[in-house]
Scaffold this motif. Structure first.
Motif, short mmCIF file in Angstrom:
data_model
loop_
_atom_site.label_atom_id
_atom_site.label_comp_id
_atom_site.label_asym_id
_atom_site.label_seq_id
_atom_site.Cartn_x
_atom_site.Cartn_y
_atom_site.Cartn_z
N ARG A 1 0.84 -1.20 0.00
CA ARG A 1 0.00 0.00 0.00
C ARG A 1 0.87 1.25 0.00
O ARG A 1 2.04 1.20 0.34
CB ARG A 1 -0.92 0.02 1.23
N THR A 2 0.25 2.37 -0.34
CA THR A 2 0.97 3.66 -0.31
C THR A 2 0.87 4.33 1.05
O THR A 2 1.51 5.35 1.28
CB THR A 2 0.44 4.61 -1.39
N CYS A 3 0.04 3.78 1.96
CA CYS A 3 -0.10 4.36 3.29
C CYS A 3 -0.18 3.24 4.32
O CYS A 3 -0.20 2.06 3.97
CB CYS A 3 -1.34 5.26 3.36
N THR A 4 -0.27 3.60 5.60
CA THR A 4 -0.29 2.62 6.68
C THR A 4 -1.72 2.39 7.17
O THR A 4 -2.00 2.43 8.36
CB THR A 4 0.60 3.10 7.84
N SER A 5 -2.61 2.12 6.22
CA SER A 5 -4.02 1.92 6.53
C SER A 5 -4.66 1.07 5.44
O SER A 5 -4.24 1.09 4.29
CB SER A 5 -4.72 3.28 6.62
N THR A 6 -5.70 0.36 5.80
CA THR A 6 -6.45 -0.40 4.79
C THR A 6 -7.61 0.43 4.24
O THR A 6 -8.22 0.04 3.25
CB THR A 6 -7.02 -1.71 5.39
N THR A 7 -7.90 1.57 4.86
CA THR A 7 -9.02 2.41 4.40
C THR A 7 -8.54 3.69 3.73
O THR A 7 -9.27 4.28 2.96
CB THR A 7 -9.95 2.77 5.58
N GLY A 8 -7.34 4.13 4.02
CA GLY A 8 -6.85 5.39 3.46
C GLY A 8 -6.26 5.27 2.07
O GLY A 8 -6.02 6.26 1.39
N CYS A 9 -6.01 4.04 1.64
CA CYS A 9 -5.43 3.82 0.31
C CYS A 9 -5.71 2.38 -0.10
O CYS A 9 -5.96 1.53 0.73
CB CYS A 9 -3.94 4.11 0.30
N SER A 10 -5.63 2.11 -1.37
CA SER A 10 -5.90 0.75 -1.83
C SER A 10 -4.58 -0.01 -2.01
O SER A 10 -3.51 0.59 -2.12
CB SER A 10 -6.66 0.78 -3.15
N ALA A 11 -4.70 -1.32 -2.06
CA ALA A 11 -3.53 -2.15 -2.31
C ALA A 11 -3.11 -2.00 -3.77
O ALA A 11 -3.96 -2.00 -4.66
CB ALA A 11 -3.84 -3.60 -2.00
N HIS A 12 -1.83 -1.82 -4.01
CA HIS A 12 -1.33 -1.68 -5.39
C HIS A 12 -0.40 -2.82 -5.79
O HIS A 12 0.15 -2.82 -6.88
CB HIS A 12 -0.63 -0.33 -5.58
N GLY A 13 -0.25 -3.78 -4.90
CA GLY A 13 0.60 -4.92 -5.19
C GLY A 13 0.43 -5.99 -4.13
O GLY A 13 -0.20 -5.78 -3.10
N PHE A 14 1.00 -7.15 -4.40
CA PHE A 14 0.92 -8.27 -3.47
C PHE A 14 2.22 -9.07 -3.53
O PHE A 14 2.73 -9.35 -4.61
CB PHE A 14 -0.26 -9.18 -3.84
N VAL A 15 2.74 -9.42 -2.35
CA VAL A 15 3.93 -10.26 -2.27
C VAL A 15 3.47 -11.63 -1.76
O VAL A 15 2.85 -11.72 -0.70
CB VAL A 15 4.98 -9.66 -1.30
N PRO A 16 3.74 -12.69 -2.51
CA PRO A 16 3.27 -14.03 -2.13
C PRO A 16 3.84 -14.52 -0.80
O PRO A 16 4.86 -14.02 -0.32
CB PRO A 16 3.76 -14.92 -3.28
N ALA A 17 3.17 -15.53 -0.24
CA ALA A 17 3.60 -16.14 1.02
C ALA A 17 5.03 -16.66 0.93
O ALA A 17 5.46 -17.13 -0.12
CB ALA A 17 2.65 -17.28 1.38
N TRP A 18 5.74 -16.53 2.03
CA TRP A 18 7.09 -17.06 2.23
C TRP A 18 8.11 -16.46 1.27
O TRP A 18 9.07 -17.10 0.87
CB TRP A 18 7.11 -18.59 2.15
N THR A 19 7.92 -15.21 0.91
CA THR A 19 8.82 -14.52 -0.02
C THR A 19 9.79 -13.65 0.77
O THR A 19 9.39 -12.92 1.67
CB THR A 19 8.02 -13.64 -1.00
N GLY A 20 11.06 -13.69 0.40
CA GLY A 20 12.07 -12.83 1.02
C GLY A 20 11.91 -11.39 0.56
O GLY A 20 11.75 -11.11 -0.63
N ILE A 21 11.92 -10.47 1.53
CA ILE A 21 11.76 -9.04 1.24
C ILE A 21 12.77 -8.25 2.06
O ILE A 21 13.44 -8.80 2.95
CB ILE A 21 10.32 -8.54 1.53
N ARG A 22 12.88 -6.95 1.77
CA ARG A 22 13.74 -6.05 2.55
C ARG A 22 12.87 -5.00 3.21
O ARG A 22 12.06 -4.35 2.55
CB ARG A 22 14.75 -5.36 1.65
#
Length: 126
Positions: free
Chosen positions: A49-70
């Motif tokens: 998301r572009t913000c720290t809320s589920t109501t203030g902005c929409s999801a613009h991407g998804f990272v699958p389960a068990w995926t390494g991220i930074r």
């Protein structure tokens, strides 16, 4: 030693000194690496998301389960429930291996950081 040999040695010494000096200048011009923390998405993956809320902005991407991220930084926001429980902490993440290198805020409740809340040494997002 002939004059020509002396000149060649002097040119080589000057070239080596110039190369070393250039290397020092180039090395000092490289920006410092930003701090980040390696983590993994939980068993349900994580929305970006572009913000720290589920109501203030929409999801613009998804990272699958068990995926390494930074994780680049962290910030408090809306409290949400996820794979690892409920938390108001959000992580700004980058998925280096994802298509187009997606990044954005993901709820900490869906990220396995190995820490109960804040990650020591990671900055607060501005």
């Amino acid at each position: 030693m002939s004059t020509l040999t002396g000149i060649r040695k002097a040119v080589r010494r000057t070239a080596v000194a110039a190369a070393v000096a250039a290397g020092v200048i180039v090395a000092s011009a490289i920006p410092a690496q930003a701090s980040w923390y390696a983590a993994t998405t939980g068993g349900t993956g994580a929305n970006l998301r572009t913000c720290t809320s589920t109501t203030g902005c929409s999801a613009h991407g998804f990272v699958p389960a068990w995926t390494g991220i930074r994780i680049v930084c962290q910030k408090q926001g809306q409290s949400v429930s996820g794979y690892y429980g409920t938390s108001d902490l959000w992580n700004y993440i980058v998925w280096e291996g994802g298509p187009g290198r997606p990044e954005g805020f993901a709820a900490d409740a869906n990220i396995n950081t190995g820490h109960a809340y804040w990650i020591p040494g990671i900055e607060v997002c501005r």
